[in-house]
Design an enzyme around this catalytic site. Sequence first.
Site, PDB file in Angstrom:
ATOM      1  N   HIS A  74      -4.876   5.122  -3.516  1.00 50.20           N
ATOM      2  CA  HIS A  74      -4.392   4.543  -2.369  1.00 50.20           C
ATOM      3  C   HIS A  74      -4.044   5.500  -1.847  1.00 50.20           C
ATOM      4  O   HIS A  74      -2.708   5.919  -2.216  1.00 50.20           O
ATOM      5  CB  HIS A  74      -4.012   2.888  -2.252  1.00 50.20           C
ATOM      6  CG  HIS A  74      -4.727   2.478  -2.880  1.00 50.20           C
ATOM      7  ND1 HIS A  74      -4.349   0.774  -2.207  1.00 50.20           N
ATOM      8  CD2 HIS A  74      -5.853   1.888  -3.209  1.00 50.20           C
ATOM      9  CE1 HIS A  74      -5.625  -0.305  -2.392  1.00 50.20           C
ATOM     10  NE2 HIS A  74      -5.968   0.607  -2.970  1.00 50.20           N
ATOM     11  N   TYR A 126       1.626  -4.759   4.381  1.00 51.37           N
ATOM     12  CA  TYR A 126       2.684  -5.225   4.289  1.00 51.37           C
ATOM     13  C   TYR A 126       2.744  -6.055   5.855  1.00 51.37           C
ATOM     14  O   TYR A 126       2.982  -5.297   6.150  1.00 51.37           O
ATOM     15  CB  TYR A 126       3.798  -4.694   3.689  1.00 51.37           C
ATOM     16  CG  TYR A 126       3.706  -4.271   2.772  1.00 51.37           C
ATOM     17  CD1 TYR A 126       4.706  -4.732   1.203  1.00 51.37           C
ATOM     18  CD2 TYR A 126       2.959  -3.066   2.006  1.00 51.37           C
ATOM     19  CE1 TYR A 126       3.920  -4.237   0.122  1.00 51.37           C
ATOM     20  CE2 TYR A 126       2.787  -2.617   0.718  1.00 51.37           C
ATOM     21  CZ  TYR A 126       3.926  -3.156  -0.037  1.00 51.37           C
ATOM     22  OH  TYR A 126       3.488  -3.116  -1.685  1.00 51.37           O
ATOM     23  N   PRO A 138      10.335  -7.219  -5.807  1.00 53.24           N
ATOM     24  CA  PRO A 138       9.097  -7.037  -5.549  1.00 53.24           C
ATOM     25  C   PRO A 138       8.567  -5.729  -4.288  1.00 53.24           C
ATOM     26  O   PRO A 138       7.296  -5.367  -4.105  1.00 53.24           O
ATOM     27  CB  PRO A 138       7.890  -7.546  -6.215  1.00 53.24           C
ATOM     28  CG  PRO A 138       8.922  -9.398  -5.343  1.00 53.24           C
ATOM     29  CD  PRO A 138       9.819  -8.971  -5.687  1.00 53.24           C
ATOM     30  N   LYS A 157       8.669  -1.525  -7.232  1.00 54.53           N
ATOM     31  CA  LYS A 157       8.961  -0.451  -7.421  1.00 54.53           C
ATOM     32  C   LYS A 157       9.142  -1.444  -9.521  1.00 54.53           C
ATOM     33  O   LYS A 157      10.079  -0.613  -9.813  1.00 54.53           O
ATOM     34  CB  LYS A 157      10.167  -0.360  -7.526  1.00 54.53           C
ATOM     35  CG  LYS A 157      10.210   0.592  -5.704  1.00 54.53           C
ATOM     36  CD  LYS A 157       9.967   1.587  -6.503  1.00 54.53           C
ATOM     37  CE  LYS A 157       9.560   3.197  -4.950  1.00 54.53           C
ATOM     38  NZ  LYS A 157       8.105   2.603  -5.445  1.00 54.53           N
ATOM     39  N   TYR A 198       7.444   5.209  -1.238  1.00 50.98           N
ATOM     40  CA  TYR A 198       6.920   4.255  -2.007  1.00 50.98           C
ATOM     41  C   TYR A 198       6.193   4.858  -2.965  1.00 50.98           C
ATOM     42  O   TYR A 198       5.610   4.258  -4.289  1.00 50.98           O
ATOM     43  CB  TYR A 198       5.821   4.424  -1.131  1.00 50.98           C
ATOM     44  CG  TYR A 198       4.986   2.642  -1.188  1.00 50.98           C
ATOM     45  CD1 TYR A 198       5.282   1.574  -0.531  1.00 50.98           C
ATOM     46  CD2 TYR A 198       3.627   3.013  -1.907  1.00 50.98           C
ATOM     47  CE1 TYR A 198       4.664   0.186  -1.434  1.00 50.98           C
ATOM     48  CE2 TYR A 198       2.889   2.031  -1.975  1.00 50.98           C
ATOM     49  CZ  TYR A 198       3.439   0.210  -2.290  1.00 50.98           C
ATOM     50  OH  TYR A 198       3.051  -0.095  -2.472  1.00 50.98           O
TER      51      TYR A 198
END
Length: 396
Positions: A72, A201, A293, A297, A385
């Site tokens: 991704h 998100y 979450p 991580k 990220y």
Amino acid sequence: MRTKVAIIGAGPSGLLLGQLLTRAGIDNVIVERQSGEYVLGRIRAGVLEQGTVGLLREAGVSERMDAEGLVHDGIELIFGGRRDRIDLKALTGGSSVMVYGQTEVTRDLMEARVAMGAQTIYEAANVQPREVKGEHPYVTFEKDGKVCRLDCDYIAGCDGFHGISRKCIPENVLTSYERVYPFGWLGLLSDTPPVNHELIYAHHERGFVLCSQRSTTRSRYYFQVPLTEKVEDWSDERFWEELKRRLPTDIADGVAIGPSLEKSIAPLRSYVVEPMQYGKLFLVGDAAHIVPPTGAKGLNLAASDVNTLYRLLRRAYEEGHAQILDRYSEIALRRVWKAERFSWFMTTLLHEFPDSDGFDKRMQRTDYEYYTGSKAGLTTIAENYVGLPYEAIEGL
């Protein structure tokens, strides 16, 4: 029995550490209180940082991941109906993440360990590290009704938040830092195609939503719920209805619904214990820290600990430089706290907090607008990220 490194816990961190050590010629034995089937049955994370992917390749267990994992190059954020794509690859100079389930990582590591003939003792009861401050540490446990002793040079506590490793360190030695969040995540796993090719998100006034995936045919969805909720009160139908209510119409209309394979509620917390070592005992992964979450991580931070401990152990054995292991906690904690910060940031940015007032809500929206409207802000999200670089050990 005798080995160089005794590893407590056969989750992904213990297995990865064992695999790396075995390939480096450093003997190790893993002791696990559960069965192998139980360990494989745990449903966990599925987003791997660039560093974790590289470490799995170094460990020689990447063949299936590279064939089946999904690379991704971006993620999407939604706030107030506004949809923003974070171009991870462009903002980080080419880095990305890999979607590949933790269960599959664990399976690959288990199979590799069997193939290499390394020893794992499952269903070991009353596991206990002993003499960890002395010159001759060892681990005791019960197996098949017999008390067993495993002598070793070092002990790696990879046995999770509820494991014995951290608990055997005196309370006056440890300092704990904790933030418990006033909500949890209700998650559902289904054999349905993901609603989007990248993770979404989303902030919503009814609570946070995450549209995630495990493959092109398996989806994982989460949304924020009060801690008072019970999973048995959420039928599949009710879950899908609530999920769609919290997504923009164009996304909600594309959600493919199906029966749940698994449903659960996970509370959210941030937790760190310092130091991460005591004598010849080293805490790894959830034994030392928990992250919410939201930042993807948890598994990645455990892999970071493994990377640090593995490279320090190699130097200790190959160069006779045992005192370098005293640096483990210092090095590991630097990255731990940065990951804790990012997970806290993402949680604060995208969730609804029950005690927020008007000022808090305006600041939350302003934070979102700043970070997504600034290249510096976008880069900050992207580089955290995909995972911050591992600290170099070889030059110490």
